[in-house]
Design an enzyme around this catalytic site. Structure first.
Site, mmCIF file in Angstrom:
data_model
loop_
_atom_site.group_PDB
_atom_site.id
_atom_site.type_symbol
_atom_site.label_atom_id
_atom_site.label_comp_id
_atom_site.label_asym_id
_atom_site.label_seq_id
_atom_site.Cartn_x
_atom_site.Cartn_y
_atom_site.Cartn_z
ATOM 1 N N THR A 22 0.821 -1.215 0.000
ATOM 2 C CA THR A 22 0.000 0.000 0.000
ATOM 3 C C THR A 22 0.855 1.265 0.000
ATOM 4 O OG1 THR A 22 -1.700 -1.161 1.219
ATOM 5 C CG2 THR A 22 -1.874 1.199 1.254
ATOM 6 N N ASP A 26 -8.313 -9.876 1.633
ATOM 7 C CA ASP A 26 -8.606 -9.190 2.899
ATOM 8 C C ASP A 26 -9.875 -9.733 3.551
ATOM 9 O OD1 ASP A 26 -6.403 -7.592 3.029
ATOM 10 O OD2 ASP A 26 -7.427 -5.705 2.615
ATOM 11 N N SER A 70 -11.021 -3.312 5.370
ATOM 12 C CA SER A 70 -9.693 -2.726 5.211
ATOM 13 C C SER A 70 -9.184 -2.208 6.548
ATOM 14 C CB SER A 70 -9.774 -1.574 4.210
ATOM 15 O OG SER A 70 -8.552 -0.867 4.178
ATOM 16 N N SER A 71 -7.893 -1.932 6.578
ATOM 17 C CA SER A 71 -7.298 -1.255 7.741
ATOM 18 C C SER A 71 -6.810 0.141 7.372
ATOM 19 C CB SER A 71 -6.103 -2.064 8.248
ATOM 20 O OG SER A 71 -6.514 -3.340 8.632
ATOM 21 N N GLU A 131 -3.191 -4.229 -2.541
ATOM 22 C CA GLU A 131 -3.122 -5.194 -1.435
ATOM 23 C C GLU A 131 -1.689 -5.669 -1.216
ATOM 24 O OE1 GLU A 131 -3.583 -6.712 1.821
ATOM 25 O OE2 GLU A 131 -3.025 -8.384 0.549
ATOM 26 N N GLU A 170 -7.107 -7.813 -3.596
ATOM 27 C CA GLU A 170 -7.731 -7.245 -2.386
ATOM 28 C C GLU A 170 -8.689 -8.210 -1.695
ATOM 29 O OE1 GLU A 170 -6.663 -4.307 -0.316
ATOM 30 O OE2 GLU A 170 -6.524 -3.842 -2.437
HETATM 31 N N1 GLU Z 1 -5.323 -4.518 1.894
HETATM 32 C C1 GLU Z 1 -4.918 -3.811 3.073
HETATM 33 C C2 GLU Z 1 -6.062 -3.057 3.684
HETATM 34 O O1 GLU Z 1 -6.925 -2.627 3.005
HETATM 35 C C3 GLU Z 1 -3.880 -2.830 2.746
HETATM 36 C C4 GLU Z 1 -2.702 -3.519 2.189
HETATM 37 C C5 GLU Z 1 -1.548 -3.351 3.035
HETATM 38 O O2 GLU Z 1 -1.273 -2.238 3.485
HETATM 39 O O3 GLU Z 1 -0.895 -4.338 3.241
HETATM 40 O O4 GLU Z 1 -6.097 -2.893 4.866
#
Ligand code: GLU
Length: 613
Positions: free
Chosen positions: A409, A451, A475-476, A429, A448
């Site tokens: 990211t 996740d 997501s984070s 992702e 993605e």
């Molecule tokens: N897919 C992760 C999210 O949406 C972000 C990817 C990452 O930072 O590793 O939280």
């Protein structure tokens, strides 16, 4: 107690300026310098990459606003950071509009295809699919949201059209950028995955080899794709020939001869045609007199950062000993993560008790579980955000394990001369995404959908993040904007999967409570309490605080690097500070439209914020 009396500032140890990443000596061409800190006027840009920062700055200099420059910089990152971001992925865009004083958000998260089911990530035996197999597959490709996010951001907040805003990125893709060590290293880490897909190997392993540091990397396919979007608008991504190519590639990723078949994707033209970037209310909490805005579900970023802040507000961190303050942070992080895992998912599919998660009553009840001297055994149970909060009940909630997440990211932060701010986190992702390049189009498709939780951890417990048709995976990502009495004060975000949440939380606490400048808070040694059996932490963090915290029952596992934040702060006197990560992931790049350090003394970089005391 070895470090009694250490201030949080002392923990930083190193000044950002001293940590600027150096360029490799043997370069054919020297990659552009990375400056992690800039102070000035007229607007600012902070990204992980000097070319992207320069593209964003150029848009500001030409009179574009923060939204225009953020989209321009994001498009440039699609060229120079193609393993972290691009039109094959998604993200979350948080915007402060100075004219209205409003913070708004755009949810550009990928969606599951309509053919996806709760058991889509189970193998023939009904077991969760091997994670690496799922990453490297068409199955993990969600409907990309980034092109629609750019369209929506420009339409809603921008002053320039897509054609103008994409110009810098098109030039970068066409003429090329100088390969740096980070790009080469990320390519090397992905080499095996990339060799699985000839279109990817052809693009990112030119001549069959890793790109050399100092060589010029061109992506004329991506230049052509961007030109198409510039001329026809992003509808050209969601319908027409490009959409056909995206769908055909996800459904049938062409593997190299001799490599095992990868799971096929479910994406269709209908999914692409139906995709919408959504306007969402931001999350909002008050923290020590400041207003903190973040990203609502399907991201867990806003609510989890906010819940932890609400808990921490109950303590006078700034006057506590460092180990006491950090102990409290570690416990609050774990509690907030327990609630995240139990309750947060796409709220079009699950009922997320968002207002309760953000409430002071819930936070107060949760802090009952924090013993000031001893760490609670992990994982801790989730709380019960039901609106009825008494004094210190026994934990009644469920323990819900955290699913696997990636570590890629990118986050960019932009402010303009009018005080508008864009805080934008975008991703494909994993680093290198699915590894599947759309042939002839110059970009990698996301993975993605990994996740999602592949299966419920326990069928008797809540599972808000299982796949479903059209659902957005949790997501984070935590793009954040902080206002101070209605005025823009700071903005930040980070990559790093679920560690994004703790990086943003720790950076905010370092800045607001720890008397650090934003740059110091960004570079400080990190730990990431996410309610696992052990807290991942960087070596320097463990070295300085590990003994004292371990004595209280905390358990640490060493992680070389956590996050790579960028941020912007408005300082007194109309100055703006832009800060990027100085070291992690090769360092980032901060710049301002007009540098003032030549003209005046270094201002106070860590003025006290609001009633933070
Ligand atoms: N897919 C992760 C999210 O949406 C972000 C990817 C990452 O930072 O590793 O939280």
């Amino acid at each position: 107690m070895r470090h009694r009396g250490t201030t949080l500032v002392a923990l930083v140890g190193l000044s950002a300026g001293a940590l600027a990443a150096g360029a490799p000596a043997s370069a054919q061409t020297t990659p552009p310098a990375k400056v992690p800190l800039a102070i000035g006027r007229g607007g600012a840009v902070a990204t992980v990459d000097p070319d992207a920062t320069a593209v964003g700055l150029d848009v500001l200099r030409r009179g574009g606003n923060a939204a225009d420059a953020a989209v321009a910089a994001a498009a440039a990152l699609g060229v120079t950071e193609p393993y972290s971001a691009g039109i094959g992925g998604g993200g979350f865009f948080v915007y402060y509009d100075a004219a209205s004083g409003e913070v708004s958000t755009i949810d550009g998260r990928e969606t599951a295809p309509l053919a996806m089911r709760a058991d889509s990530f189970l193998d023939a035996d009904g077991e969760p699919m091997d994670f690496t197999t799922a990453v490297r597959s068409g199955l993990s490709v969600g409907t990309p949201g980034t092109p629609r996010t750019w369209e929506r951001a420009l339409e809603e907040f921008g002053t320039r059209d897509l054609e103008e805003v994409l110009d810098g990125a098109i030039g970068l893709a066409q003429d090329g950028f100088t390969v740096d060590e980070t790009f080469r290293q990320q390519t090397a880490e992905n080499e095996e995955k990339f060799r699985t897909f000839p279109a990817t190997a052809e693009l990112f392993l030119p001549g069959g080899r890793l790109p050399e540091v100092g060589s010029v990397f061109r992506n004329p396919d991506l230049a052509r794709t961007y030109r198409l979007l510039a001329q026809e608008g992003v509808d050209a991504f969601y319908s027409g020939d490009l959409a056909d190519d995206v769908v055909a590639t996800a459904q049938d990723p062409a593997e190299a001869p001799g490599t095992p078949d990868v799971p096929a994707g479910l994406l269709t033209r209908t999914d692409l045609a139906a995709y919408a970037a959504l306007d969402r209310e931001p999350t909002h909490v008050r923290y020590r007199g400041l207003d903190v805005y973040g990203m609502a579900p399907p991201s867990s970023g806003g609510s989890t950062v906010a819940e932890a802040l609400n808990q921490l507000e109950r303590y006078r961190l700034s006057s506590m000993r460092v180990t006491d303050a950090v102990h409290t942070y570690l416990e609050a992080g774990a509690l907030a993560f327990a609630d995240r895992n139990a309750y947060v998912g796409d709220d079009a599919y699950v009922q997320v008790p968002l207002q309760e998660l953000l409430s002071d009553g819930f936070a107060t009840e949760r802090t009952c579980a924090i013993d000031p001297a001893v760490a609670a055994p992990k994982p801790v149970a989730a709380g019960v955000p039901d609106g009825e909060y008494g004094p210190c009940p026994a934990a009644r909630g469920e323990v819900v394990a955290e699913g696997a997440e990636g570590t890629s990211t990118t986050h960019l932060t932009v402010a303009d001369a009018d005080g508008n701010i864009a805080s934008y986190t975008l991703t494909i992702e994993a680093t290198g995404g699915s590894g599947i390049t759309v042939p002839g189009r110059g970009f990698i498709l996301n993975n993605e959908l990994t996740d999602f939780d592949f299966a419920p951890a326990d069928i008797t417990k809540p599972a808000p993040n299982l796949p479903a048709p059209g659902k957005r995976p949790r997501s984070s990502m935590s793009p954040t904007i902080v206002l101070d009495q209605g005025e823009p004060r700071l903005a930040l975000g980070s990559p790093g999967g679920s560690t994004i949440i703790t990086t943003v939380l720790q950076t905010l606490v370092g800045r607001i409570d720890g008397n650090m400048s934003l740059a110091e808070a960004i570079s400080a040694p990190r730990s990431s309490p996410r309610n696992g059996a052990a807290v991942s932490a960087e070596p320097e963090f463990i070295e300085v605080l590990g003994d004292d915290l371990t004595a209280r029952g905390h358990v640490f596992t060493e992680t070389a690097e956590i996050g790579a934040a960028t941020g912007i702060e408005f300082l007194p006197g109309g100055l703006v500070l832009a800060a990027a990560e100085p070291v992690r992931r090769g360092g980032g790049s901060a710049a301002v439209v007009r540098d003032v350090l030549d003209e005046q003394e270094v201002p106070d970089l860590a003025p006290q914020l609001a009633d933070a005391s």
